[in-house]
Each structure stands twice: as C-alpha cells, then as structure tokens.
Design a protein around this motif. Structure first.
Motif, PDB file in Angstrom:
ATOM      1  N   ARG A 168       0.845  -1.187   0.000  1.00 43.62           N
ATOM      2  CA  ARG A 168       0.000   0.000   0.000  1.00 43.62           C
ATOM      3  C   ARG A 168       0.888   1.246   0.000  1.00 43.62           C
ATOM      4  O   ARG A 168       1.784   1.385   0.829  1.00 43.62           O
ATOM      5  N   TYR A 169       0.633   2.158  -0.917  1.00 43.77           N
ATOM      6  CA  TYR A 169       1.371   3.423  -1.004  1.00 43.77           C
ATOM      7  C   TYR A 169       0.417   4.549  -0.612  1.00 43.77           C
ATOM      8  O   TYR A 169      -0.674   4.658  -1.172  1.00 43.77           O
ATOM      9  N   GLU A 170       0.829   5.390   0.338  1.00 47.98           N
ATOM     10  CA  GLU A 170      -0.063   6.411   0.866  1.00 47.98           C
ATOM     11  C   GLU A 170       0.520   7.817   0.748  1.00 47.98           C
ATOM     12  O   GLU A 170       1.738   8.000   0.780  1.00 47.98           O
ATOM     13  N   CYS A 171      -0.386   8.789   0.650  1.00 47.13           N
ATOM     14  CA  CYS A 171       0.007  10.194   0.748  1.00 47.13           C
ATOM     15  C   CYS A 171      -1.225  11.023   1.028  1.00 47.13           C
ATOM     16  O   CYS A 171      -2.361  10.565   0.844  1.00 47.13           O
ATOM     17  N   TYR A 172      -1.005  12.229   1.514  1.00 50.74           N
ATOM     18  CA  TYR A 172      -2.076  13.206   1.703  1.00 50.74           C
ATOM     19  C   TYR A 172      -1.781  14.412   0.828  1.00 50.74           C
ATOM     20  O   TYR A 172      -0.653  14.906   0.789  1.00 50.74           O
ATOM     21  N   LEU A 173      -2.800  14.851   0.127  1.00 48.22           N
ATOM     22  CA  LEU A 173      -2.656  16.004  -0.751  1.00 48.22           C
ATOM     23  C   LEU A 173      -3.203  17.248  -0.060  1.00 48.22           C
ATOM     24  O   LEU A 173      -4.344  17.264   0.418  1.00 48.22           O
ATOM     25  N   GLU A 174      -2.388  18.278  -0.019  1.00 46.28           N
ATOM     26  CA  GLU A 174      -2.782  19.580   0.501  1.00 46.28           C
ATOM     27  C   GLU A 174      -3.070  20.518  -0.685  1.00 46.28           C
ATOM     28  O   GLU A 174      -2.664  20.230  -1.818  1.00 46.28           O
ATOM     29  N   PRO A 175      -3.775  21.620  -0.449  1.00 47.54           N
ATOM     30  CA  PRO A 175      -4.025  22.560  -1.552  1.00 47.54           C
ATOM     31  C   PRO A 175      -2.731  22.966  -2.246  1.00 47.54           C
ATOM     32  O   PRO A 175      -1.759  23.343  -1.596  1.00 47.54           O
ATOM     33  N   GLY A 176      -2.721  22.852  -3.557  1.00 46.32           N
ATOM     34  CA  GLY A 176      -1.540  23.188  -4.343  1.00 46.32           C
ATOM     35  C   GLY A 176      -0.686  21.989  -4.695  1.00 46.32           C
ATOM     36  O   GLY A 176       0.200  22.085  -5.556  1.00 46.32           O
ATOM     37  N   ASP A 177      -0.925  20.834  -4.063  1.00 44.82           N
ATOM     38  CA  ASP A 177      -0.151  19.629  -4.363  1.00 44.82           C
ATOM     39  C   ASP A 177      -0.572  19.029  -5.704  1.00 44.82           C
ATOM     40  O   ASP A 177      -1.730  19.132  -6.128  1.00 44.82           O
ATOM     41  N   ILE A 178       0.384  18.372  -6.338  1.00 48.77           N
ATOM     42  CA  ILE A 178       0.140  17.661  -7.593  1.00 48.77           C
ATOM     43  C   ILE A 178       0.651  16.239  -7.424  1.00 48.77           C
ATOM     44  O   ILE A 178       1.772  16.029  -6.971  1.00 48.77           O
ATOM     45  N   ILE A 179      -0.174  15.243  -7.764  1.00 49.78           N
ATOM     46  CA  ILE A 179       0.283  13.861  -7.721  1.00 49.78           C
ATOM     47  C   ILE A 179       0.284  13.282  -9.122  1.00 49.78           C
ATOM     48  O   ILE A 179      -0.671  13.461  -9.887  1.00 49.78           O
ATOM     49  N   PHE A 180       1.394  12.626  -9.465  1.00 50.43           N
ATOM     50  CA  PHE A 180       1.504  11.925 -10.738  1.00 50.43           C
ATOM     51  C   PHE A 180       1.141  10.466 -10.501  1.00 50.43           C
ATOM     52  O   PHE A 180       1.754   9.784  -9.675  1.00 50.43           O
TER      53      PHE A 180
END
Length: 269
Positions: A168-180
């Motif tokens: 499992r790969y995790e992250c949290y996105l905050e305003p302005g974040d970009i995920i590829f």
C-alpha cells in the motif's frame, strides 16, 4: 453521507506493507519530464504555483461565480462506491446543489488508473490517496478493472485473504499539491473535507495502441482486448475435460503466461 460498518474478528485494518509516496518540493517541469516521469512511479510534487484558484475556490465562491448549470453525478447512500454491483444512481443536479452536498459528504473510490497517465492537482481541501502497484493486481480481487474490495481500511480477510499481500502506497494532498499517477496504478481516494481537484490525462504510448473510440482511456488497449478473447476461448476449450483436468491445465496456462509475460526483474515497487 455516513456509513456504519459491522466489524468482526475476520477483518483487518490495513495492509501489512505500507510505503509513503515520495513528496518532492520545487521540482522544475524539465526535471519532472526528463527524470522523474521516466521512472513510472507515483510522486507528489509540492511547491508548484498553480494559480490563485488555490484557497479561492471555496463552496461559497464556486456557488457565487459559476453558472447554475445541471451536472451529472453519481449519488450513493454509502461512502464506498461499488462499481461492480452499482450501489449508486446517476442523477442530474444543479451545480449549486452539487457543491452544497459535496461540502457535507465524504466520498471514497477504489479503481484502476486508466491506460493513460494522470496528474491530479489538488485545488482546495485535503485528500488521502492510497495506491497499489499494478504488479499486485492478483491480490486485489478484480472483476474487469474494478476491485471487489470496497473498504481498504477494514478488509474482511476471510473473504479477501490475499489482499494483505499487496503493498500500500499512501500520501495526503494539501491545496496546491500535484500527484503523478502512472497508467495502470490502482488508486483509492478519500476527500477528508470539501475539496476541488483537477485531473489531466494523456497518452504516453503510440496512439495506435489505444482504442480509437475511447478518448478517456477507460478501455483496454486493442492488443489486450484481443488477448482476453483468446484466453476466454482457451478456457472454453478446456470445458470438455473432467474438473481435475480443467484445474491442472488451467494452472499450466497461468504458469505459461507468468513465464512469458511477467516482468519479474522490473522494479516498480
């Protein structure tokens, strides 16, 4: 929107293997294109200037400034949308009503990334993203390109015993974040509060590989569709045999596919 989960001793909370999606700050477009993108792994890019929309697109702002046109949405009584059994309805709502409902509800989806690459830009709100490597597909209980596992945080291990083997790969996105999100990576997305995000998809393979009638990348590549038809015919051909023979030669077919197709030395972990 709320859901009540009945828990038992046969359920587990999380996958046994958890990795964090790397967060890279102040990456130039050139560095992403010529280095990071070529590695074909998910990554969060932080520090890009994506405009004044960040922090500005609140529910009040959107309702006040957008025309109240009708929009088509999925409406479900539970946070986990089931794209196999269709536990949702298609509804047409005024844009203002959609924003009001979205600001009060938490939504969760679990699906395969399209055959196109994907960049998701988080404009407003906070979002959790969980991804699974395409090499773990055989642990995810797929029906087509959808998983039968709806709640990845509370998995019934009697029903889905192999799921805990998936990383499992995790992250949290905050305003302005970009995920590829590279093509084929499975992803589960939970909006922890009202949020606005923008997706951009693009084809990274030769255009002839994709189905020409599928502009959104939701259909399998042409060669894959042909391969699935061949596999279905192979399975049908075995039906004349006794069950134990079907089982044995079915396993032989799987072994042959594994030996010929699996990229055992490909490091995309």
């Amino acid at each position: 929107m709320a859901a009540v989960n009945s828990k038992s001793s046969t359920q587990c909370h999380l996958s046994t293997k958890i990795k964090q999606v790397p967060i890279l700050k102040d990456v130039s477009a050139e560095l992403f294109r010529e280095n990071i993108y070529l590695k074909r792994k998910p990554v969060v890019l932080r520090g890009f200037d994506i405009g004044e929309c960040v922090g500005k697109w609140t529910p009040e702002y959107l309702i006040a400034n957008a025309e109240d046109k009708p929009v088509n949405v999925h409406v479900s009584s539970t946070p986990q949308m089931d794209f196999i059994n269709k536990n949702f309805l298609y509804r047409t709502l005024p844009f203002s009503e959609l924003v009001k409902r979205a600001s009060k509800e938490i939504n969760e989806d679990f699906f395969i990334s399209p055959v196109m690459d994907n960049i998701l830009m988080q404009i407003h709100g906070r979002k959790r993203v969980v991804l699974f490597n395409p090499q773990d597909a055989h642990y995810l209980y797929l029906k087509g390109d959808k998983s039968s596992v709806l709640d990845i945080d509370d998995v019934d291990i009697e029903k889905f015993p192999l799921f805990v083997k998936a990383t499992r790969y995790e992250c949290y996105l905050e305003p302005g974040d970009i995920i590829f999100i590279p093509a084929l990576w499975f992803h589960n997305v939970i909006s922890e509060e009202f949020g606005v995000a923008v997706n951009v998809f693009w084809k990274h393979l030769d255009s002839n590989i994709y189905c020409q009638k599928d502009p959104y990348g939701n259909k399998d590549p042409v060669a894959v569709s042909s391969a699935f038809q061949i596999v279905d015919r192979a399975i049908k051909a075995l039906e004349c045999l006794p069950k134990e023979y079907q089982d044995f030669y079915g396993r032989m077919l799987v072994s042959r596919i594994e030996n010929k197709c699996y990229l055992k030395d490909l490091d995309i972990s």
